[in-house]
Scaffold this motif. Structure first.
Motif, PDB file in Angstrom:
ATOM      1  N   TYR A  92       0.837  -1.209   0.000  1.00 57.77           N
ATOM      2  CA  TYR A  92       0.000   0.000   0.000  1.00 57.77           C
ATOM      3  C   TYR A  92       0.869   1.256   0.000  1.00 57.77           C
ATOM      4  O   TYR A  92       0.584   2.215  -0.730  1.00 57.77           O
ATOM      5  N   ARG A  93       1.931   1.255   0.776  1.00 54.30           N
ATOM      6  CA  ARG A  93       2.826   2.421   0.837  1.00 54.30           C
ATOM      7  C   ARG A  93       3.559   2.641  -0.478  1.00 54.30           C
ATOM      8  O   ARG A  93       3.897   3.765  -0.819  1.00 54.30           O
ATOM      9  N   LYS A  94       3.829   1.551  -1.197  1.00 53.29           N
ATOM     10  CA  LYS A  94       4.508   1.667  -2.503  1.00 53.29           C
ATOM     11  C   LYS A  94       3.529   1.871  -3.645  1.00 53.29           C
ATOM     12  O   LYS A  94       3.911   1.829  -4.803  1.00 53.29           O
ATOM     13  N   ASN A  95       2.246   2.019  -3.315  1.00 51.27           N
ATOM     14  CA  ASN A  95       1.174   2.199  -4.298  1.00 51.27           C
ATOM     15  C   ASN A  95       1.017   0.974  -5.212  1.00 51.27           C
ATOM     16  O   ASN A  95       0.656   1.095  -6.372  1.00 51.27           O
ATOM     17  N   LEU A  96       1.318  -0.199  -4.649  1.00 54.71           N
ATOM     18  CA  LEU A  96       1.141  -1.454  -5.384  1.00 54.71           C
ATOM     19  C   LEU A  96      -0.105  -2.203  -4.913  1.00 54.71           C
ATOM     20  O   LEU A  96      -0.391  -3.287  -5.394  1.00 54.71           O
ATOM     21  N   TRP A  97      -0.806  -1.654  -3.938  1.00 59.65           N
ATOM     22  CA  TRP A  97      -2.068  -2.213  -3.461  1.00 59.65           C
ATOM     23  C   TRP A  97      -3.092  -1.099  -3.473  1.00 59.65           C
ATOM     24  O   TRP A  97      -2.909  -0.072  -2.825  1.00 59.65           O
ATOM     25  N   ARG A  98      -4.157  -1.297  -4.225  1.00 59.40           N
ATOM     26  CA  ARG A  98      -5.214  -0.292  -4.332  1.00 59.40           C
ATOM     27  C   ARG A  98      -6.521  -0.887  -3.839  1.00 59.40           C
ATOM     28  O   ARG A  98      -7.143  -1.665  -4.558  1.00 59.40           O
ATOM     29  N   PRO A  99      -6.922  -0.541  -2.615  1.00 55.59           N
ATOM     30  CA  PRO A  99      -8.202  -1.066  -2.122  1.00 55.59           C
ATOM     31  C   PRO A  99      -9.336  -0.693  -3.060  1.00 55.59           C
ATOM     32  O   PRO A  99      -9.303   0.343  -3.722  1.00 55.59           O
ATOM     33  N   SER A 100     -10.336  -1.549  -3.119  1.00 55.72           N
ATOM     34  CA  SER A 100     -11.465  -1.285  -4.007  1.00 55.72           C
ATOM     35  C   SER A 100     -12.750  -1.734  -3.331  1.00 55.72           C
ATOM     36  O   SER A 100     -12.742  -2.145  -2.176  1.00 55.72           O
ATOM     37  N   GLY A 101     -13.829  -1.671  -4.077  1.00 55.32           N
ATOM     38  CA  GLY A 101     -15.114  -2.128  -3.561  1.00 55.32           C
ATOM     39  C   GLY A 101     -15.635  -1.245  -2.448  1.00 55.32           C
ATOM     40  O   GLY A 101     -15.363  -0.043  -2.407  1.00 55.32           O
ATOM     41  N   PRO A 102     -16.336  -1.858  -1.498  1.00 54.87           N
ATOM     42  CA  PRO A 102     -16.965  -1.066  -0.434  1.00 54.87           C
ATOM     43  C   PRO A 102     -15.957  -0.400   0.500  1.00 54.87           C
ATOM     44  O   PRO A 102     -16.285   0.564   1.174  1.00 54.87           O
ATOM     45  N   TRP A 103     -14.716  -0.905   0.538  1.00 54.88           N
ATOM     46  CA  TRP A 103     -13.712  -0.327   1.437  1.00 54.88           C
ATOM     47  C   TRP A 103     -13.545   1.173   1.193  1.00 54.88           C
ATOM     48  O   TRP A 103     -13.348   1.947   2.134  1.00 54.88           O
ATOM     49  N   LEU A 104     -13.645   1.591  -0.068  1.00 55.24           N
ATOM     50  CA  LEU A 104     -13.456   3.008  -0.409  1.00 55.24           C
ATOM     51  C   LEU A 104     -14.579   3.884   0.130  1.00 55.24           C
ATOM     52  O   LEU A 104     -14.383   5.082   0.353  1.00 55.24           O
ATOM     53  N   THR A 105     -15.754   3.310   0.336  1.00 55.63           N
ATOM     54  CA  THR A 105     -16.889   4.103   0.833  1.00 55.63           C
ATOM     55  C   THR A 105     -16.926   4.155   2.361  1.00 55.63           C
ATOM     56  O   THR A 105     -17.698   4.926   2.924  1.00 55.63           O
ATOM     57  N   TYR A 106     -16.104   3.330   3.044  1.00 57.76           N
ATOM     58  CA  TYR A 106     -16.085   3.316   4.505  1.00 57.76           C
ATOM     59  C   TYR A 106     -15.369   4.544   5.051  1.00 57.76           C
ATOM     60  O   TYR A 106     -14.354   4.984   4.506  1.00 57.76           O
ATOM     61  N   GLY A 107     -15.898   5.042   6.146  1.00 59.53           N
ATOM     62  CA  GLY A 107     -15.225   6.121   6.867  1.00 59.53           C
ATOM     63  C   GLY A 107     -14.120   5.551   7.738  1.00 59.53           C
ATOM     64  O   GLY A 107     -13.975   4.329   7.874  1.00 59.53           O
ATOM     65  N   PRO A 108     -13.319   6.420   8.392  1.00 61.72           N
ATOM     66  CA  PRO A 108     -12.203   5.931   9.215  1.00 61.72           C
ATOM     67  C   PRO A 108     -12.646   5.035  10.374  1.00 61.72           C
ATOM     68  O   PRO A 108     -11.982   4.039  10.681  1.00 61.72           O
ATOM     69  N   PHE A 109     -13.786   5.347  11.003  1.00 62.04           N
ATOM     70  CA  PHE A 109     -14.260   4.547  12.132  1.00 62.04           C
ATOM     71  C   PHE A 109     -14.668   3.149  11.675  1.00 62.04           C
ATOM     72  O   PHE A 109     -14.328   2.147  12.312  1.00 62.04           O
ATOM     73  N   LYS A 110     -15.383   3.075  10.556  1.00 52.14           N
ATOM     74  CA  LYS A 110     -15.826   1.774  10.037  1.00 52.14           C
ATOM     75  C   LYS A 110     -14.631   0.944   9.578  1.00 52.14           C
ATOM     76  O   LYS A 110     -14.596  -0.271   9.766  1.00 52.14           O
ATOM     77  N   ARG A 111     -13.617   1.590   9.010  1.00 53.87           N
ATOM     78  CA  ARG A 111     -12.406   0.873   8.610  1.00 53.87           C
ATOM     79  C   ARG A 111     -11.686   0.320   9.833  1.00 53.87           C
ATOM     80  O   ARG A 111     -11.153  -0.794   9.808  1.00 53.87           O
ATOM     81  N   LEU A 112     -11.674   1.095  10.909  1.00 49.44           N
ATOM     82  CA  LEU A 112     -11.033   0.667  12.148  1.00 49.44           C
ATOM     83  C   LEU A 112     -11.733  -0.558  12.732  1.00 49.44           C
ATOM     84  O   LEU A 112     -11.098  -1.440  13.310  1.00 49.44           O
ATOM     85  N   LEU A 113     -13.053  -0.634  12.569  1.00 49.66           N
ATOM     86  CA  LEU A 113     -13.805  -1.795  13.040  1.00 49.66           C
ATOM     87  C   LEU A 113     -13.662  -2.989  12.104  1.00 49.66           C
ATOM     88  O   LEU A 113     -13.585  -4.139  12.551  1.00 49.66           O
ATOM     89  N   MET A 114     -13.653  -2.726  10.803  1.00 47.51           N
ATOM     90  CA  MET A 114     -13.618  -3.814   9.813  1.00 47.51           C
ATOM     91  C   MET A 114     -12.253  -4.497   9.722  1.00 47.51           C
ATOM     92  O   MET A 114     -12.184  -5.704   9.467  1.00 47.51           O
ATOM     93  N   ALA A 115     -11.179  -3.742   9.924  1.00 42.50           N
ATOM     94  CA  ALA A 115      -9.834  -4.315   9.784  1.00 42.50           C
ATOM     95  C   ALA A 115      -9.618  -5.522  10.701  1.00 42.50           C
ATOM     96  O   ALA A 115      -9.191  -6.582  10.232  1.00 42.50           O
ATOM     97  N   PRO A 116      -9.937  -5.440  12.019  1.00 42.02           N
ATOM     98  CA  PRO A 116      -9.749  -6.633  12.866  1.00 42.02           C
ATOM     99  C   PRO A 116     -10.665  -7.800  12.475  1.00 42.02           C
ATOM    100  O   PRO A 116     -10.262  -8.965  12.584  1.00 42.02           O
ATOM    101  N   LEU A 117     -11.872  -7.492  12.011  1.00 46.73           N
ATOM    102  CA  LEU A 117     -12.779  -8.564  11.579  1.00 46.73           C
ATOM    103  C   LEU A 117     -12.218  -9.290  10.356  1.00 46.73           C
ATOM    104  O   LEU A 117     -12.283 -10.513  10.263  1.00 46.73           O
ATOM    105  N   CYS A 118     -11.683  -8.513   9.418  1.00 47.55           N
ATOM    106  CA  CYS A 118     -11.070  -9.115   8.223  1.00 47.55           C
ATOM    107  C   CYS A 118      -9.862  -9.968   8.610  1.00 47.55           C
ATOM    108  O   CYS A 118      -9.664 -11.063   8.075  1.00 47.55           O
ATOM    109  N   MET A 119      -9.066  -9.463   9.572  1.00 44.80           N
ATOM    110  CA  MET A 119      -7.887 -10.216  10.021  1.00 44.80           C
ATOM    111  C   MET A 119      -8.314 -11.523  10.697  1.00 44.80           C
ATOM    112  O   MET A 119      -7.712 -12.572  10.468  1.00 44.80           O
TER     113      MET A 119
END
Length: 195
Positions: free
Chosen positions: A65-92
């Protein structure tokens, strides 16, 4: 391949997505092949390996992601910072479980199918009605303590079995990773059943 990724997606992202899809397919194996029981020791080791592989994948994903070789897509782009913070541990957590199913069951089952020692042992079994469509009639082996274990028999064999505990002889393919219950023979009724 446009279903999995867009044309301009980086090659590293394609490799990561392809690898994850293979792991997802591998995690389905325990649903269809349920007569393998990994050893307790290996189940615990598989959790450690799964956590390690997940951590390495997360570090690699962050680096891409830092090297711009990973581009998130789909619903992830519509999530706000709080929802991303909640979703990341669930995905892991989901990824850890998928990796665990592969490391604890799928890969050991494949290994045990190829490299095994044939073992027989006595056990007490009982007939049990299954809840799923694929395995409505089962033989329960009380000392097989594993969530995904099922030993299926056909309806005719199931109906002829006596009620209550029945002594049986298990035919097992055994490896370092666990036991694949290959067949069983009911001693009292002198009948055999195979998955």
């Amino acid at each position: 391949m446009n279903l999995l990724w867009k044309k301009d997606i980086p090659g590293a992202q394609k490799i990561l997505i392809g690898t994850f899809m293979l792991w997802m397919l591998g995690a389905l194996v325990p649903i269809f092949f349920r007569s393998f029981v990994p050893t307790q020791q290996w189940q615990k080791m598989a959790w450690g390996i799964s956590l390690l592989l997940t951590a390495v994948s997360a570090i690699w994903l962050r680096a891409l992601y830092r090297k711009n070789l990973w581009r998130p897509s789909g619903p992830w782009l519509t999530y706000g910072p709080f929802k991303r913070l909640l979703m990341a541990p669930l995905c892991m957590a989901f990824f850890v479980v998928v990796v665990w199913l592969n490391v604890a069951v799928t890969l050991p089952l494949g290994y045990t199918s190829l490299v095994h020692a044939k073992v027989t042992r006595s056990a007490t079994v009982e007939k049990k009605r299954g809840s799923g469509r694929s395995c409505k009639h089962q033989i329960e082996i009380p000392d097989m303590r594993y969530l995904f274990f099922e030993f299926c028999v056909n309806a005719d064999n199931f109906d002829t079995l006596p009620k209550g505990p029945v002594p049986a002889e298990l035919s097992i393919h055994r490896s370092f990773f666990g036991d694949h219950i290959h067949a069983l023979r009911l001693n009292a009724a002198a009948q055999s059943a195979a998955p």
